[in-house]
Motif scaffolding. Structure first.
Motif, PDB file in Angstrom:
ATOM      1  N   CYS B  73     -19.824   3.131   4.834  1.00  0.00           N
ATOM      2  CA  CYS B  73     -19.686   4.001   6.007  1.00  0.00           C
ATOM      3  C   CYS B  73     -19.234   3.190   7.220  1.00  0.00           C
ATOM      4  O   CYS B  73     -18.383   3.633   7.995  1.00  0.00           O
ATOM      5  N   GLN B  74     -19.802   1.984   7.364  1.00  0.00           N
ATOM      6  CA  GLN B  74     -19.438   1.150   8.514  1.00  0.00           C
ATOM      7  C   GLN B  74     -17.962   0.741   8.434  1.00  0.00           C
ATOM      8  O   GLN B  74     -17.259   0.706   9.440  1.00  0.00           O
ATOM      9  N   ARG B  75     -17.508   0.427   7.218  1.00  0.00           N
ATOM     10  CA  ARG B  75     -16.093   0.070   7.051  1.00  0.00           C
ATOM     11  C   ARG B  75     -15.194   1.262   7.382  1.00  0.00           C
ATOM     12  O   ARG B  75     -14.160   1.108   8.035  1.00  0.00           O
ATOM     13  N   VAL B  76     -15.604   2.446   6.937  1.00  0.00           N
ATOM     14  CA  VAL B  76     -14.815   3.655   7.226  1.00  0.00           C
ATOM     15  C   VAL B  76     -14.764   3.888   8.737  1.00  0.00           C
ATOM     16  O   VAL B  76     -13.697   4.160   9.300  1.00  0.00           O
ATOM     17  N   ASP B  77     -15.921   3.751   9.389  1.00  0.00           N
ATOM     18  CA  ASP B  77     -15.964   3.943  10.850  1.00  0.00           C
ATOM     19  C   ASP B  77     -15.034   2.969  11.553  1.00  0.00           C
ATOM     20  O   ASP B  77     -14.295   3.346  12.464  1.00  0.00           O
ATOM     21  N   ALA B  78     -15.084   1.683  11.115  1.00  0.00           N
ATOM     22  CA  ALA B  78     -14.281   0.636  11.773  1.00  0.00           C
ATOM     23  C   ALA B  78     -12.790   0.931  11.625  1.00  0.00           C
ATOM     24  O   ALA B  78     -12.033   0.887  12.606  1.00  0.00           O
ATOM     25  N   ILE B  79     -12.363   1.265  10.420  1.00  0.00           N
ATOM     26  CA  ILE B  79     -10.928   1.506  10.204  1.00  0.00           C
ATOM     27  C   ILE B  79     -10.477   2.771  10.934  1.00  0.00           C
ATOM     28  O   ILE B  79      -9.368   2.824  11.484  1.00  0.00           O
ATOM     29  N   ASN B  80     -11.366   3.785  10.991  1.00  0.00           N
ATOM     30  CA  ASN B  80     -11.019   5.023  11.720  1.00  0.00           C
ATOM     31  C   ASN B  80     -10.839   4.758  13.207  1.00  0.00           C
ATOM     32  O   ASN B  80      -9.920   5.274  13.838  1.00  0.00           O
ATOM     33  N   ARG B  81     -11.755   3.910  13.756  1.00  0.00           N
ATOM     34  CA  ARG B  81     -11.659   3.586  15.189  1.00  0.00           C
ATOM     35  C   ARG B  81     -10.350   2.866  15.478  1.00  0.00           C
ATOM     36  O   ARG B  81      -9.647   3.171  16.438  1.00  0.00           O
ATOM     37  N   ARG B  82     -10.018   1.883  14.601  1.00  0.00           N
ATOM     38  CA  ARG B  82      -8.801   1.091  14.793  1.00  0.00           C
ATOM     39  C   ARG B  82      -7.562   2.002  14.731  1.00  0.00           C
ATOM     40  O   ARG B  82      -6.685   1.931  15.594  1.00  0.00           O
ATOM     41  N   LEU B  83      -7.543   2.869  13.741  1.00  0.00           N
ATOM     42  CA  LEU B  83      -6.405   3.770  13.549  1.00  0.00           C
ATOM     43  C   LEU B  83      -6.267   4.730  14.732  1.00  0.00           C
ATOM     44  O   LEU B  83      -5.163   4.965  15.230  1.00  0.00           O
ATOM     45  N   ARG B  84      -7.398   5.225  15.208  1.00  0.00           N
ATOM     46  CA  ARG B  84      -7.358   6.169  16.332  1.00  0.00           C
ATOM     47  C   ARG B  84      -6.765   5.496  17.570  1.00  0.00           C
ATOM     48  O   ARG B  84      -5.952   6.095  18.282  1.00  0.00           O
ATOM     49  N   GLY B  85      -7.190   4.230  17.819  1.00  0.00           N
ATOM     50  CA  GLY B  85      -6.684   3.487  18.977  1.00  0.00           C
ATOM     51  C   GLY B  85      -5.181   3.261  18.876  1.00  0.00           C
ATOM     52  O   GLY B  85      -4.441   3.471  19.838  1.00  0.00           O
ATOM     53  N   LEU B  86      -4.726   2.869  17.685  1.00  0.00           N
ATOM     54  CA  LEU B  86      -3.296   2.616  17.479  1.00  0.00           C
ATOM     55  C   LEU B  86      -2.476   3.897  17.639  1.00  0.00           C
ATOM     56  O   LEU B  86      -1.409   3.891  18.256  1.00  0.00           O
ATOM     57  N   GLU B  96       1.858  -2.101  12.922  1.00  0.00           N
ATOM     58  CA  GLU B  96       0.392  -2.133  13.008  1.00  0.00           C
ATOM     59  C   GLU B  96      -0.215  -0.847  12.420  1.00  0.00           C
ATOM     60  O   GLU B  96      -1.230  -0.894  11.724  1.00  0.00           O
ATOM     61  N   ILE B  97       0.435   0.266  12.745  1.00  0.00           N
ATOM     62  CA  ILE B  97      -0.066   1.542  12.207  1.00  0.00           C
ATOM     63  C   ILE B  97       0.088   1.553  10.688  1.00  0.00           C
ATOM     64  O   ILE B  97      -0.828   1.982   9.961  1.00  0.00           O
ATOM     65  N   GLN B  98       1.232   1.065  10.204  1.00  0.00           N
ATOM     66  CA  GLN B  98       1.436   1.007   8.753  1.00  0.00           C
ATOM     67  C   GLN B  98       0.354   0.163   8.092  1.00  0.00           C
ATOM     68  O   GLN B  98      -0.197   0.527   7.045  1.00  0.00           O
ATOM     69  N   GLN B  99       0.046  -0.953   8.744  1.00  0.00           N
ATOM     70  CA  GLN B  99      -0.982  -1.850   8.203  1.00  0.00           C
ATOM     71  C   GLN B  99      -2.356  -1.167   8.197  1.00  0.00           C
ATOM     72  O   GLN B  99      -3.109  -1.240   7.224  1.00  0.00           O
ATOM     73  N   ALA B 100      -2.651  -0.474   9.329  1.00  0.00           N
ATOM     74  CA  ALA B 100      -3.954   0.215   9.432  1.00  0.00           C
ATOM     75  C   ALA B 100      -4.068   1.321   8.380  1.00  0.00           C
ATOM     76  O   ALA B 100      -5.141   1.515   7.787  1.00  0.00           O
ATOM     77  N   LEU B 101      -2.962   2.042   8.151  1.00  0.00           N
ATOM     78  CA  LEU B 101      -2.987   3.110   7.125  1.00  0.00           C
ATOM     79  C   LEU B 101      -3.222   2.507   5.744  1.00  0.00           C
ATOM     80  O   LEU B 101      -3.987   3.066   4.936  1.00  0.00           O
ATOM     81  N   ALA B 102      -2.572   1.379   5.497  1.00  0.00           N
ATOM     82  CA  ALA B 102      -2.755   0.718   4.200  1.00  0.00           C
ATOM     83  C   ALA B 102      -4.195   0.243   4.045  1.00  0.00           C
ATOM     84  O   ALA B 102      -4.806   0.387   2.969  1.00  0.00           O
ATOM     85  N   ASP B 103      -4.769  -0.278   5.143  1.00  0.00           N
ATOM     86  CA  ASP B 103      -6.169  -0.736   5.104  1.00  0.00           C
ATOM     87  C   ASP B 103      -7.111   0.444   4.852  1.00  0.00           C
ATOM     88  O   ASP B 103      -8.066   0.335   4.078  1.00  0.00           O
ATOM     89  N   ALA B 104      -6.806   1.574   5.539  1.00  0.00           N
ATOM     90  CA  ALA B 104      -7.650   2.771   5.357  1.00  0.00           C
ATOM     91  C   ALA B 104      -7.604   3.241   3.909  1.00  0.00           C
ATOM     92  O   ALA B 104      -8.634   3.629   3.334  1.00  0.00           O
ATOM     93  N   ALA B 105      -6.397   3.192   3.323  1.00  0.00           N
ATOM     94  CA  ALA B 105      -6.258   3.622   1.918  1.00  0.00           C
ATOM     95  C   ALA B 105      -7.038   2.685   1.006  1.00  0.00           C
ATOM     96  O   ALA B 105      -7.679   3.121   0.045  1.00  0.00           O
ATOM     97  N   ARG B 106      -6.997   1.372   1.338  1.00  0.00           N
ATOM     98  CA  ARG B 106      -7.723   0.393   0.523  1.00  0.00           C
ATOM     99  C   ARG B 106      -9.239   0.636   0.613  1.00  0.00           C
ATOM    100  O   ARG B 106      -9.940   0.580  -0.402  1.00  0.00           O
TER     101      ARG B 106
END
Lengths: 115, 165
Positions: B73-86, B96-106
């Motif tokens: 859950c903490q990882r999901v929260d962190a990646i969501n926050r990062r993606l929202r900011g970007l 950066e957004i492409q990278q964040a999307l790839a991280d979220a998928a991972r």
């Protein structure tokens, strides 16, 4: 000539009425029905409490016969049991759905609310 | 003259008592949770007809899985926050957004694999039929997508897809 003195025809009617006999028997409960009707008529002309008196008379007529009170109580008890069971089943169904959702939330990070 | 009212009140009181008796006996009986575990776990026991031993084993698996779940859950929260900011900072698909999307998928893939592992472990602790039912239900609720392709939905949607292309 005095008007209080009965005429010949009135005397004849009087005699006839005195001799008159009812040979056919009255239907069962006739007397009680007559008195109920009298009481109802009096109640209607009594004023604001007429409704309640009328209702009471109606209830008396409805519940005052043979097995009617037992049937009335039994019907209401059955109605209460059915209503309670139905309400509880609905509430349990709702609670079951909530617990299902809660279980999924407890194991799936994507079903939890994230900030 | 009071008897009709007495009968009326008696009948209504009897109905109310019968209602309360039926409601609380049914409701209280179904809600008993003598296990001391959370209500959702007690529900699992009832839903899948688990014995005490099976249920205790599953409760242990559940407790062991929870810290993992919290970490995910903490990882999901962190990646969501990062993606929202970007996403808020630009109107283009940046690297950066492409990278964040790839991280979220991972992160999602990782979470789903761990969840699936837990579901398998739980289903193995159940009688085979119930385990199969549990697995199918959990997979449909968590892993399988709720949307369908047009071809899956039938001829009307297939026509729509053809027009679309």
């Amino acid at each position: 000539m005095s008007t209080d003195k009965p005429t010949n025809s009135e005397q004849a009617l009087d005699t006839l009425l005195h001799r008159w006999e009812v040979r056919q028997p009255l239907p069962p409960g006739f007397e009680a029905r007559v008195w109920r009707q009298v009481a109802r008529t009096e109640a209607v002309s009594a004023g604001p409490s007429a409704f309640w008196i009328g209702l009471e008379m109606w209830l008396r007529g409805l519940l005052g016969r043979g097995l009617a009170p037992y049937a009335y109580i039994t019907a209401l008890v059955l109605l209460g049991l059915a209503g309670g069971t139905w309400q509880a089943a609905g509430k349990l169904r709702q609670e079951r759905l909530e617990l299902r959702a809660l279980y999924i939330q407890s194991v799936d990070p994507y079903h939890k609310s994230h900030d | 003259m009071r008897r009709p009212w007495l009968m009326l009140c008696l009948g209504l009181a009897a109905a109310a008592a019968a209602y309360a008796l039926a409601y609380y006996s049914r409701f209280a009986l179904s809600r008993t949770n003598p296990t001391g575990h959370p209500a959702e776990l007690a529900w699992l026991q009832r839903e899948f007809n688990l014995t005490r031993g099976e249920f205790e084993r599953i409760a242990q698996l559940h407790q062991a899985y929870l810290p993992d779940c919290v970490a995910m859950c903490q990882r999901v929260d962190a990646i969501n926050r990062r993606l929202r900011g970007l996403l808020a900072a630009t109107n283009q698909v940046t690297p950066e957004i492409q990278q964040a999307l790839a991280d979220a998928a991972r992160v999602r893939t990782d979470c789903q694999a761990r969840m699936l592992g837990h579901f398998y472990a739980v289903s193995r602790s159940m009688p085979p039929e119930q385990g199969k039912r549990y697995l199918e239900w959990m997979q449909s609720q968590t892993l399988l997508p709720t949307f369908h392709s047009a071809a899956e939905l039938g001829p009307a949607s297939a026509a729509h897809e053809r027009d679309h292309h």
